[in-house]
Motif scaffolding. Sequence first.
Motif, PDB file in Angstrom:
ATOM      1  N   ALA A  52       0.824  -1.211   0.000  1.00 51.33           N
ATOM      2  CA  ALA A  52       0.000   0.000   0.000  1.00 51.33           C
ATOM      3  C   ALA A  52       0.858   1.262   0.000  1.00 51.33           C
ATOM      4  O   ALA A  52       0.404   2.333  -0.426  1.00 51.33           O
ATOM      5  N   GLN A  53       2.091   1.153   0.450  1.00 51.72           N
ATOM      6  CA  GLN A  53       3.018   2.291   0.455  1.00 51.72           C
ATOM      7  C   GLN A  53       3.879   2.341  -0.808  1.00 51.72           C
ATOM      8  O   GLN A  53       4.735   3.220  -0.933  1.00 51.72           O
ATOM      9  N   GLY A  54       3.666   1.383  -1.719  1.00 52.42           N
ATOM     10  CA  GLY A  54       4.497   1.327  -2.921  1.00 52.42           C
ATOM     11  C   GLY A  54       5.845   0.691  -2.678  1.00 52.42           C
ATOM     12  O   GLY A  54       6.805   0.974  -3.403  1.00 52.42           O
ATOM     13  N   TRP A  55       5.911  -0.192  -1.663  1.00 53.49           N
ATOM     14  CA  TRP A  55       7.163  -0.837  -1.293  1.00 53.49           C
ATOM     15  C   TRP A  55       7.081  -2.337  -1.506  1.00 53.49           C
ATOM     16  O   TRP A  55       6.016  -2.951  -1.388  1.00 53.49           O
ATOM     17  N   GLU A  56       8.224  -2.924  -1.770  1.00 52.62           N
ATOM     18  CA  GLU A  56       8.322  -4.377  -1.954  1.00 52.62           C
ATOM     19  C   GLU A  56       9.431  -4.914  -1.050  1.00 52.62           C
ATOM     20  O   GLU A  56      10.619  -4.758  -1.355  1.00 52.62           O
ATOM     21  N   PRO A  57       9.072  -5.530   0.062  1.00 49.10           N
ATOM     22  CA  PRO A  57      10.120  -6.065   0.939  1.00 49.10           C
ATOM     23  C   PRO A  57      10.786  -7.307   0.347  1.00 49.10           C
ATOM     24  O   PRO A  57      10.144  -8.111  -0.337  1.00 49.10           O
TER      25      PRO A  57
ATOM     26  N   HIS B   8      16.998  -8.072   5.460  1.00 51.42           N
ATOM     27  CA  HIS B   8      15.889  -7.312   4.876  1.00 51.42           C
ATOM     28  C   HIS B   8      16.408  -6.193   3.985  1.00 51.42           C
ATOM     29  O   HIS B   8      17.378  -5.519   4.336  1.00 51.42           O
ATOM     30  N   SER B   9      15.714  -5.997   2.891  1.00 47.14           N
ATOM     31  CA  SER B   9      15.803  -4.745   2.152  1.00 47.14           C
ATOM     32  C   SER B   9      14.398  -4.415   1.666  1.00 47.14           C
ATOM     33  O   SER B   9      13.500  -5.254   1.717  1.00 47.14           O
ATOM     34  N   VAL B  10      14.205  -3.184   1.228  1.00 50.13           N
ATOM     35  CA  VAL B  10      12.893  -2.741   0.761  1.00 50.13           C
ATOM     36  C   VAL B  10      13.087  -2.017  -0.558  1.00 50.13           C
ATOM     37  O   VAL B  10      13.898  -1.083  -0.650  1.00 50.13           O
ATOM     38  N   LEU B  11      12.358  -2.461  -1.586  1.00 50.88           N
ATOM     39  CA  LEU B  11      12.455  -1.854  -2.906  1.00 50.88           C
ATOM     40  C   LEU B  11      11.261  -0.940  -3.167  1.00 50.88           C
ATOM     41  O   LEU B  11      10.168  -1.166  -2.656  1.00 50.88           O
ATOM     42  N   GLU B  12      11.505   0.072  -3.967  1.00 49.30           N
ATOM     43  CA  GLU B  12      10.413   0.900  -4.474  1.00 49.30           C
ATOM     44  C   GLU B  12       9.752   0.133  -5.617  1.00 49.30           C
ATOM     45  O   GLU B  12      10.420  -0.244  -6.586  1.00 49.30           O
ATOM     46  N   THR B  13       8.461  -0.151  -5.496  1.00 49.93           N
ATOM     47  CA  THR B  13       7.796  -1.046  -6.448  1.00 49.93           C
ATOM     48  C   THR B  13       7.902  -0.553  -7.884  1.00 49.93           C
ATOM     49  O   THR B  13       8.187  -1.337  -8.804  1.00 49.93           O
ATOM     50  N   GLU B  14       7.712   0.738  -8.120  1.00 47.93           N
ATOM     51  CA  GLU B  14       7.691   1.265  -9.493  1.00 47.93           C
ATOM     52  C   GLU B  14       9.047   1.226 -10.155  1.00 47.93           C
ATOM     53  O   GLU B  14       9.168   0.918 -11.342  1.00 47.93           O
ATOM     54  N   THR B  15      10.094   1.512  -9.402  1.00 47.96           N
ATOM     55  CA  THR B  15      11.424   1.657 -10.002  1.00 47.96           C
ATOM     56  C   THR B  15      12.360   0.496  -9.706  1.00 47.96           C
ATOM     57  O   THR B  15      13.368   0.316 -10.388  1.00 47.96           O
ATOM     58  N   GLY B  16      12.055  -0.299  -8.651  1.00 43.34           N
ATOM     59  CA  GLY B  16      12.970  -1.355  -8.238  1.00 43.34           C
ATOM     60  C   GLY B  16      14.144  -0.848  -7.435  1.00 43.34           C
ATOM     61  O   GLY B  16      15.065  -1.617  -7.107  1.00 43.34           O
ATOM     62  N   ARG B  17      14.136   0.449  -7.098  1.00 43.91           N
ATOM     63  CA  ARG B  17      15.247   1.044  -6.355  1.00 43.91           C
ATOM     64  C   ARG B  17      15.225   0.583  -4.902  1.00 43.91           C
ATOM     65  O   ARG B  17      14.175   0.504  -4.275  1.00 43.91           O
ATOM     66  N   ASN B  18      16.399   0.310  -4.360  1.00 45.02           N
ATOM     67  CA  ASN B  18      16.533  -0.050  -2.951  1.00 45.02           C
ATOM     68  C   ASN B  18      16.334   1.209  -2.105  1.00 45.02           C
ATOM     69  O   ASN B  18      17.090   2.182  -2.230  1.00 45.02           O
ATOM     70  N   LEU B  19      15.320   1.208  -1.246  1.00 48.20           N
ATOM     71  CA  LEU B  19      15.033   2.379  -0.411  1.00 48.20           C
ATOM     72  C   LEU B  19      16.172   2.714   0.536  1.00 48.20           C
ATOM     73  O   LEU B  19      16.235   3.825   1.055  1.00 48.20           O
ATOM     74  N   PHE B  20      17.052   1.749   0.776  1.00 42.24           N
ATOM     75  CA  PHE B  20      18.137   1.978   1.729  1.00 42.24           C
ATOM     76  C   PHE B  20      19.355   2.655   1.092  1.00 42.24           C
ATOM     77  O   PHE B  20      20.329   2.941   1.788  1.00 42.24           O
TER      78      PHE B  20
END
Length: 452
Positions: A131-136, A265-277
């Motif tokens: 829901a936040q646009g994140w992909e763990p 753990h890492s978390v990706l931005e769903t739209e871009t695949g970018r690692n939020l970290f």
Amino acid sequence: MTDWTANLPRAAMAYLEGRRLDEVECIISDLPGIARGKAVPASKFARMSSFHLPDSIFYQTITGDWGDAAGEDGFIERDMILRPDLTTASAAPWTGDWTLQVIHDAYDRHGEPIKCSPRNVLKRVMKLYEAQGWEPVVAPEMEFYLVARNIDPAKDIEPMMGRSGRPAAARQAYSMTAVDEFGPVIDDIYDFAEAQGFEIDGITQEGGAGQLEINLRHGDPVKLADEVFFFKRLIREAAMRHDCYATFMAKPIADEPGSAMHIHHSVLETETGRNLFAGPQGGETDAFYHFIGGLQAHLPAAIAVLAPYVNSYRRYVRDHAAPINLEWARDNRTTGIRIPLSEPEARRVENRLAGMDCNPYLGIAASLACGYLGLMEERRPSKQFRGDAYEGEGDIPRVLGEALDMWDEATALHEVLGREFARVYSVVKRAEYEEFLSVISPWEREHLLTNV
């Protein structure tokens, strides 16, 4: 082959090629992580869209007793509707015939997910990230012991006999010779894993006598939890073929290190695949620090899930390869939260507190929930720890009763994992704890019987 087998995972298709499928094991994880379900002939499974099990399987303790968790209507054992997730179809290569295992999801009669089903708990957490646009993304590490057969609970657990005819030795971490001692068991583990379509990232000897670690490649949390759930059974079956047991107890042998399920753990931005970290120039982002802050703030209350048994707390021993606090540091294995060496795009946070005895769905869900709360609350972590964290003070619960008290007060975690799950989990674990407290231990008889 029947129609339903036409779109199975590639490994399951390869396993069945040229063979007649005999049986399907319809399984679901209970709270401890035991596979519950039914075995049905393949011809019957082909006609089934679902099957039923009573909801009481989630009220059962590890001893087979029951927690009084049924709710207002009482212990009436309502049927759940269990529907297969055919993407999980996997070989059971240790069986005497051609058998597949299929993990099922649990629903009530209105089609709503059963709130205390561990796989559903993890899926709930995943939806909050989505829901936040994140992909763990997670990567679990599995530690376990191969031990001699033990059919007498009063007898100490001993290391298994190695290929050389000598008991497995301790303090041989990363020794290839030590790994070779278990060669026949490891060969079967590899063969079973290949038949089931699982990719092992590596097997190493750990510091305990007969202790091994299997690393799995990073990926989707539900898929990886499914694999750990399957792997526990796979490893046990491989061990029993060679006259030994595999145990996932957190602390099976008193003077040896415990067994963990470290979670990366890492978390990706769903739209871009970018690692939020990782920032645009590779630097560490606010999200990276917020995730760590969430772990530090909420893991103490989640310990009841990550360390679910009285034995679990015997693992948290100073200077014994398990953390005693929630410090964080880069490339430091004495801290509870470790940042491994990596390139910026692979930056991740390792939770080293979870024991291998935890349910993989619940352990991963609880760890992700703590990180999620940190992201949403914009938590800041403490200053990075430098040095040996074992020299610091312990700041995690030391016994299950204390951990359950903290769990019961963790309303923020309950909202993420589900209030009904939190209630049922507490009732079942307290029933288990009370049962343990009713047992008089050998230590008490030896030291108190004639001395007090």
